[in-house]
Scaffold this active site. Structure first.
Site, PDB file in Angstrom:
ATOM      1  N   HIS A  31       5.442  13.817  20.677  1.00 41.69           N
ATOM      2  CA  HIS A  31       4.019  13.467  20.749  1.00 41.69           C
ATOM      3  C   HIS A  31       3.220  14.744  21.012  1.00 41.69           C
ATOM      4  O   HIS A  31       3.480  15.467  21.979  1.00 41.69           O
ATOM      5  CB  HIS A  31       3.817  12.448  21.869  1.00 41.69           C
ATOM      6  CG  HIS A  31       2.423  11.930  21.973  1.00 41.69           C
ATOM      7  ND1 HIS A  31       1.943  10.905  21.193  1.00 41.69           N
ATOM      8  CD2 HIS A  31       1.390  12.296  22.780  1.00 41.69           C
ATOM      9  CE1 HIS A  31       0.690  10.648  21.516  1.00 41.69           C
ATOM     10  NE2 HIS A  31       0.327  11.477  22.473  1.00 41.69           N
TER      11      HIS A  31
ATOM     12  N   GLY B  12      -7.357  12.826  27.725  1.00 39.67           N
ATOM     13  CA  GLY B  12      -7.822  14.144  28.153  1.00 39.67           C
ATOM     14  C   GLY B  12      -6.847  14.916  29.024  1.00 39.67           C
ATOM     15  O   GLY B  12      -6.815  16.137  28.973  1.00 39.67           O
ATOM     16  N   PHE B  13      -6.050  14.212  29.795  1.00 38.60           N
ATOM     17  CA  PHE B  13      -5.158  14.905  30.737  1.00 38.60           C
ATOM     18  C   PHE B  13      -3.822  14.185  30.889  1.00 38.60           C
ATOM     19  O   PHE B  13      -3.778  12.949  30.816  1.00 38.60           O
ATOM     20  CB  PHE B  13      -5.819  14.999  32.119  1.00 38.60           C
ATOM     21  CG  PHE B  13      -7.114  15.768  32.098  1.00 38.60           C
ATOM     22  CD1 PHE B  13      -7.118  17.150  32.237  1.00 38.60           C
ATOM     23  CD2 PHE B  13      -8.315  15.103  31.884  1.00 38.60           C
ATOM     24  CE1 PHE B  13      -8.323  17.868  32.180  1.00 38.60           C
ATOM     25  CE2 PHE B  13      -9.525  15.806  31.825  1.00 38.60           C
ATOM     26  CZ  PHE B  13      -9.525  17.191  31.972  1.00 38.60           C
ATOM     27  N   GLY B  14      -2.775  14.965  31.125  1.00 36.49           N
ATOM     28  CA  GLY B  14      -1.484  14.388  31.467  1.00 36.49           C
ATOM     29  C   GLY B  14      -1.468  14.082  32.963  1.00 36.49           C
ATOM     30  O   GLY B  14      -2.382  14.472  33.705  1.00 36.49           O
ATOM     31  N   GLY B  15      -0.450  13.370  33.397  1.00 34.84           N
ATOM     32  CA  GLY B  15      -0.229  13.170  34.832  1.00 34.84           C
ATOM     33  C   GLY B  15      -1.132  12.159  35.521  1.00 34.84           C
ATOM     34  O   GLY B  15      -1.209  12.141  36.745  1.00 34.84           O
TER      35      GLY B  15
ATOM     36  N   SER C 196       5.691  13.900  25.441  1.00 36.21           N
ATOM     37  CA  SER C 196       4.415  14.557  25.143  1.00 36.21           C
ATOM     38  C   SER C 196       4.487  16.048  25.449  1.00 36.21           C
ATOM     39  O   SER C 196       4.636  16.452  26.606  1.00 36.21           O
ATOM     40  CB  SER C 196       3.293  13.905  25.957  1.00 36.21           C
ATOM     41  OG  SER C 196       2.137  14.699  25.839  1.00 36.21           O
TER      42      SER C 196
ATOM     43  N   ASP D 299       0.539   5.167  25.629  1.00 36.78           N
ATOM     44  CA  ASP D 299       0.405   6.565  26.017  1.00 36.78           C
ATOM     45  C   ASP D 299      -0.407   6.713  27.304  1.00 36.78           C
ATOM     46  O   ASP D 299      -1.588   6.376  27.345  1.00 36.78           O
ATOM     47  CB  ASP D 299      -0.289   7.315  24.866  1.00 36.78           C
ATOM     48  CG  ASP D 299      -0.422   8.801  25.125  1.00 36.78           C
ATOM     49  OD1 ASP D 299       0.190   9.309  26.072  1.00 36.78           O
ATOM     50  OD2 ASP D 299      -1.143   9.468  24.339  1.00 36.78           O
ATOM     51  N   GLY D 300       0.243   7.247  28.325  1.00 38.01           N
ATOM     52  CA  GLY D 300      -0.452   7.592  29.553  1.00 38.01           C
ATOM     53  C   GLY D 300       0.123   6.926  30.779  1.00 38.01           C
ATOM     54  O   GLY D 300       0.187   5.705  30.868  1.00 38.01           O
ATOM     55  N   GLY D 301       0.590   7.747  31.709  1.00 37.22           N
ATOM     56  CA  GLY D 301       1.061   7.223  32.993  1.00 37.22           C
ATOM     57  C   GLY D 301       2.390   6.502  32.941  1.00 37.22           C
ATOM     58  O   GLY D 301       2.735   5.775  33.880  1.00 37.22           O
TER      59      GLY D 301
ATOM     60  N   MET E  50      -6.582  18.448  21.685  1.00 35.18           N
ATOM     61  CA  MET E  50      -7.860  18.171  22.361  1.00 35.18           C
ATOM     62  C   MET E  50      -8.863  19.272  22.058  1.00 35.18           C
ATOM     63  O   MET E  50      -8.506  20.448  22.080  1.00 35.18           O
ATOM     64  CB  MET E  50      -7.645  18.110  23.871  1.00 35.18           C
ATOM     65  CG  MET E  50      -6.583  17.118  24.290  1.00 35.18           C
ATOM     66  SD  MET E  50      -6.340  17.202  26.063  1.00 35.18           S
ATOM     67  CE  MET E  50      -5.003  16.016  26.253  1.00 35.18           C
TER      68      MET E  50
ATOM     69  N   ASP F  90      -0.480  16.293  21.603  1.00 36.08           N
ATOM     70  CA  ASP F  90      -1.864  15.988  21.962  1.00 36.08           C
ATOM     71  C   ASP F  90      -2.784  17.147  21.613  1.00 36.08           C
ATOM     72  O   ASP F  90      -2.690  18.211  22.216  1.00 36.08           O
ATOM     73  CB  ASP F  90      -1.963  15.750  23.478  1.00 36.08           C
ATOM     74  CG  ASP F  90      -1.283  14.467  23.906  1.00 36.08           C
ATOM     75  OD1 ASP F  90      -1.634  13.410  23.365  1.00 36.08           O
ATOM     76  OD2 ASP F  90      -0.403  14.530  24.788  1.00 36.08           O
TER      77      ASP F  90
ATOM     78  N   GLY G  93       4.950  12.185  29.261  1.00 37.24           N
ATOM     79  CA  GLY G  93       4.802  13.636  29.396  1.00 37.24           C
ATOM     80  C   GLY G  93       5.337  14.141  30.708  1.00 37.24           C
ATOM     81  O   GLY G  93       6.491  14.588  30.811  1.00 37.24           O
ATOM     82  N   SER G  94       4.528  14.025  31.757  1.00 36.17           N
ATOM     83  CA  SER G  94       4.896  14.625  33.046  1.00 36.17           C
ATOM     84  C   SER G  94       6.196  14.056  33.616  1.00 36.17           C
ATOM     85  O   SER G  94       6.976  14.788  34.224  1.00 36.17           O
ATOM     86  CB  SER G  94       3.751  14.444  34.056  1.00 36.17           C
ATOM     87  OG  SER G  94       3.273  13.115  34.038  1.00 36.17           O
TER      88      SER G  94
ATOM     89  N   MET H 295      -7.417  14.096  19.714  1.00 32.11           N
ATOM     90  CA  MET H 295      -8.557  13.779  20.579  1.00 32.11           C
ATOM     91  C   MET H 295      -9.654  14.763  20.220  1.00 32.11           C
ATOM     92  O   MET H 295     -10.034  15.641  20.997  1.00 32.11           O
ATOM     93  CB  MET H 295      -8.130  13.885  22.051  1.00 32.11           C
ATOM     94  CG  MET H 295      -7.275  12.694  22.473  1.00 32.11           C
ATOM     95  SD  MET H 295      -6.311  13.023  23.951  1.00 32.11           S
ATOM     96  CE  MET H 295      -4.818  13.680  23.216  1.00 32.11           C
TER      97      MET H 295
ATOM     98  N   HIS I 224      -1.576  13.254  18.107  1.00 32.47           N
ATOM     99  CA  HIS I 224      -2.633  12.427  18.706  1.00 32.47           C
ATOM    100  C   HIS I 224      -3.889  13.291  18.776  1.00 32.47           C
ATOM    101  O   HIS I 224      -3.982  14.184  19.610  1.00 32.47           O
ATOM    102  CB  HIS I 224      -2.143  11.978  20.101  1.00 32.47           C
ATOM    103  CG  HIS I 224      -3.161  11.239  20.894  1.00 32.47           C
ATOM    104  ND1 HIS I 224      -3.018  10.990  22.243  1.00 32.47           N
ATOM    105  CD2 HIS I 224      -4.349  10.671  20.547  1.00 32.47           C
ATOM    106  CE1 HIS I 224      -4.053  10.306  22.677  1.00 32.47           C
ATOM    107  NE2 HIS I 224      -4.880  10.114  21.664  1.00 32.47           N
TER     108      HIS I 224
ATOM    109  N   MET J 263      -3.996   3.379  24.629  1.00 31.03           N
ATOM    110  CA  MET J 263      -4.167   4.385  25.683  1.00 31.03           C
ATOM    111  C   MET J 263      -4.152   3.696  27.042  1.00 31.03           C
ATOM    112  O   MET J 263      -4.983   2.843  27.334  1.00 31.03           O
ATOM    113  CB  MET J 263      -5.511   5.118  25.520  1.00 31.03           C
ATOM    114  CG  MET J 263      -5.574   6.132  24.392  1.00 31.03           C
ATOM    115  SD  MET J 263      -4.265   7.365  24.383  1.00 31.03           S
ATOM    116  CE  MET J 263      -4.528   8.226  25.936  1.00 31.03           C
TER     117      MET J 263
HETATM  118  O1  LIG Z   1      -2.874  11.719  25.283  1.00 34.08           O
HETATM  119  C1  LIG Z   1      -2.543  11.946  26.415  1.00 34.08           C
HETATM  120  C2  LIG Z   1      -3.548  12.289  27.463  1.00 34.08           C
HETATM  121  O2  LIG Z   1      -4.789  12.323  26.880  1.00 34.08           O
HETATM  122  C3  LIG Z   1      -1.110  11.819  26.762  1.00 34.08           C
HETATM  123  O3  LIG Z   1      -0.281  11.902  25.636  1.00 34.08           O
HETATM  124  C4  LIG Z   1      -0.560  12.555  27.955  1.00 34.08           C
HETATM  125  O4  LIG Z   1      -0.111  13.821  27.618  1.00 34.08           O
HETATM  126  C5  LIG Z   1       0.552  11.753  28.575  1.00 34.08           C
HETATM  127  O5  LIG Z   1       0.947  12.373  29.730  1.00 34.08           O
HETATM  128  P1  LIG Z   1       1.584  11.568  30.983  1.00 34.08           P
HETATM  129  O6  LIG Z   1       0.523  10.580  31.428  1.00 34.08           O
HETATM  130  O7  LIG Z   1       2.809  10.873  30.454  1.00 34.08           O
HETATM  131  O8  LIG Z   1       1.867  12.628  31.963  1.00 34.08           O
HETATM  132 CO   LIG Z   2      -1.377  11.416  23.738  1.00 32.86          CO
END
Ligand SMILES: O=C(CO)[C@@H](O)[C@H](O)COP(=O)(O)O
Ligand SMILES: [Co+2]
Length: 220
Positions: A32, A141-144, A7, A174-176, A36, A34, A196-197, A67, A65, A136
């Site tokens: 990927h 809305g946020f990474g990490g 991401s 997607d996410g975490g 927003m 994002d 992402g992170s 948002m 993606h 999801m």
């Molecule tokens: O769509 C999103 C957040 O809204 C994701 O794509 C994040 O960017 C993923 O980041 P990590 O959770 O992997 O750090």
């Molecule tokens: Co995303």
């Protein structure tokens, strides 16, 4: 074969091409992206000029993606700036069928996603019409953020439906996602994993070493 979609949100924007070159060397296929709008989600990321600029020197599959509220307004812009897959949110579209058709009419693949609190049964009727279903595993809305464990049941449910009906729809999560929970989402049945992170700002490994770690887990 499960693919990794790093991401962009967590990349180093002061030297973006360096990070992208590292992904290229690691044979990453998907990026990927994002987008927003500060309205559908409480955060603003980046838009067309950035996507267009990175399109010039990078041939990843651009997995965008969105948002954003009423993405139907911007489908042509995403085509022009180089999106390959356009993933829209169920909650953001007042006319979902029309939005899906518009993405297809521009020759792009359609992804559909939904917020963690949205009833998954609302998505099921669309599985036959879309190319990708994005689960999801955090609030968008946020990474990490931390992975929501109940996403695993959602992945399994969608996997079973896709297999039962022999559909071509891919499943993305997607996410975490981190190296320590990657195996769980693979076992649940995903085709594509966003990270992402954990890839771009890992405390122990460089981008390429972390990608290697992911690939090892995928090939186990
Ligand atoms: O769509 C999103 C957040 O809204 C994701 O794509 C994040 O960017 C993923 O980041 P990590 O959770 O992997 O750090
Ligand atoms: Co995303």
């Amino acid at each position: 074969m499960v693919e990794i979609a790093p991401s962009l949100l967590s990349a180093n924007f002061s030297n973006l091409q360096k990070d992208l070159d590292e992904l290229k060397k690691s044979n990453i296929k998907y990026l990927h992206i994002d987008v927003m709008d500060g309205k559908f989600v409480p955060n603003i990321s980046f838009g067309f000029p950035i996507i267009k600029a990175i399109r010039k020197d990078n041939d990843f599959v651009f997995d965008t993606h969105l948002m954003i509220e009423e993405p139907i307004r911007y489908i042509e812009n995403f085509k022009k700036c180089g999106s390959d897959i356009v993933t829209i949110h169920y909650e953001a579209c007042s006319n979902l069928d029309e939005t899906i058709e518009k993405i297809k009419s521009f020759g792009m693949k359609v992804g559909l996603t939904f917020k963690p609190k949205t009833d998954i049964n609302k998505i099921i009727p669309y599985l036959e019409k879309i190319d990708l279903c994005l689960i999801m595993s955090v609030e968008p809305g946020f990474g990490g953020q931390s992975f929501m464990e109940d996403s695993l049941e959602k992945i399994k449910k969608i996997r079973a439906l896709i297999d039962e009906k022999n559909l071509s729809c891919l499943i993305e999560v997607d996410g975490g996602i981190k190296d320590f929970n990657l195996k769980k989402v693979i076992d649940a049945g995903v085709d594509l994993v966003v990270s992402g992170s954990d890839i771009f700002s890992n405390n122990e490994n460089s981008i390429s070493r972390q990608v290697e770690k992911y690939k090892k887990i995928i090939n186990e």
